[in-house]
Design an enzyme around this catalytic site. Structure first.
Site, short mmCIF file in Angstrom:
data_model
loop_
_atom_site.label_atom_id
_atom_site.label_comp_id
_atom_site.label_asym_id
_atom_site.label_seq_id
_atom_site.Cartn_x
_atom_site.Cartn_y
_atom_site.Cartn_z
N GLU A 81 -17.87 -6.57 32.17
CA GLU A 81 -18.01 -7.20 30.86
C GLU A 81 -16.79 -8.02 30.46
O GLU A 81 -16.84 -8.78 29.49
CB GLU A 81 -18.28 -6.13 29.80
CG GLU A 81 -19.67 -5.50 29.94
CD GLU A 81 -19.92 -4.35 28.99
OE1 GLU A 81 -18.94 -3.83 28.41
OE2 GLU A 81 -21.09 -3.97 28.83
N GLU A 112 -18.13 11.21 46.60
CA GLU A 112 -16.94 11.50 45.80
C GLU A 112 -15.99 12.48 46.49
O GLU A 112 -14.85 12.66 46.08
CB GLU A 112 -17.32 12.05 44.43
CG GLU A 112 -17.93 13.44 44.45
CD GLU A 112 -18.18 13.95 43.04
OE1 GLU A 112 -17.57 14.98 42.68
OE2 GLU A 112 -18.96 13.33 42.31
#
Length: 272
Positions: A81, A112
């Site tokens: 963004e 992960e």
């Protein structure tokens, strides 16, 4: 473990399946209201991290977010963004998620847990000590993030972290840790809830404050935003009319589209 894993503690609520929809929503909302207060307590930590990031970026560095699961996705969202909101180039703020871009939409099993992959992902971007890396991990124990931060420290790269437990391993691996302890989740262990909300709020604060420090906002306006749709063009035209005291919408629109941003349009107009 030597620290209290608050994010795994039992919910304050029992038998959720027996609650009405209204009860579920009211109780979730009640829990969510505690999150901004937890973030408020961390403002001194966030300030130190923002200052460190801004200093590096003003000197030509980049900002990297690194995380897994919800934490990784939130970092990717914040990074993605920045170009449309502040008009910065792609690649100035980068979001990396364990498992790669496919993990944004679909969970990648055990990604992960790879302690080496985070650093490998950063190396693909030719990371240097000019840059800053912020590891995001609600639990504060994600190997993908901790391994990357440890390597960064060994290479003289400034690091930060955002976690939701106190005194976590990821905090120990970061130069500028932020710990937003929001307490047990409404659904036990589901850190996409309050922890995710807390991380999103902190990421908003970091990127917005940094971009303001970089001069990407004037007054309270997104003067460098990308004109990527009609809504934003219209917003830009109105901003331009206000700043230049113009009354002709079409004239302002022509100036804006020719310049490509409100800031450049104002500068071009003043130079005439």
């Amino acid at each position: 473990m030597s620290f209290i894993k608050v994010t795994e503690q039992a919910s304050h609520y029992r038998h959720l399946e027996k609650m009405s929809v209204t009860e579920l929503l009211v109780n979730m909302n009640k829990e969510d209201q505690t999150v901004p207060l937890a973030v408020e307590k961390c403002i001194p930590q966030i300030e130190k991290l923002v200052t460190a990031i801004a200093d590096k970026m003003l000197a030509g560095g980049r900002l990297f977010y690194l995380g897994a699961g919800t934490s990784g996705r939130l970092g990717v969202v914040d990074a993605s963004e920045c170009p449309p909101t502040f008009g910065v180039p792609q690649g100035l703020v980068v979001g990396l998620i364990a498992g790669g871009d496919s993990a944004i939409r679909k969970a990648v099993e055990f990604a992960e847990d790879d302690r080496q992959q985070g650093w490998a992902d950063l190396q693909a971007y030719n990371i240097t000590d000019k840059d800053v890396v912020v590891g995001i991990a609600a639990s504060g124990t994600t190997p993908y993030v901790i391994g990357a931060l440890d390597e960064c420290r060994g290479h003289g790269i400034v690091t930060g972290s955002i976690s939701c437990n106190p005194d976590t391993p990821v905090s120990a691996a970061a130069d500028f840790p932020v710990e937003v302890v929001v307490g047990p989740e409404f659904v036990t262990g589901s850190t996409r809830l309050k922890s995710g909300t807390a991380q999103k709020l902190v990421l908003n604060m970091i990127s917005t404050a940094v971009m303001i420090q970089l001069g990407r906002v004037e007054d309270n306006k997104m003067v460098n935003m990308q004109l990527s749709n009609e809504k934003l063009v219209d917003r830009g035209v109105k901003m331009l009319m206000e700043q230049l005291s113009l009354t002709d919408y079409n004239q302002a629109q022509e100036l804006l589209l020719k310049a490509g941003s409100v800031k450049k349009a104002v500068d071009d107009f003043v130079k005439k």
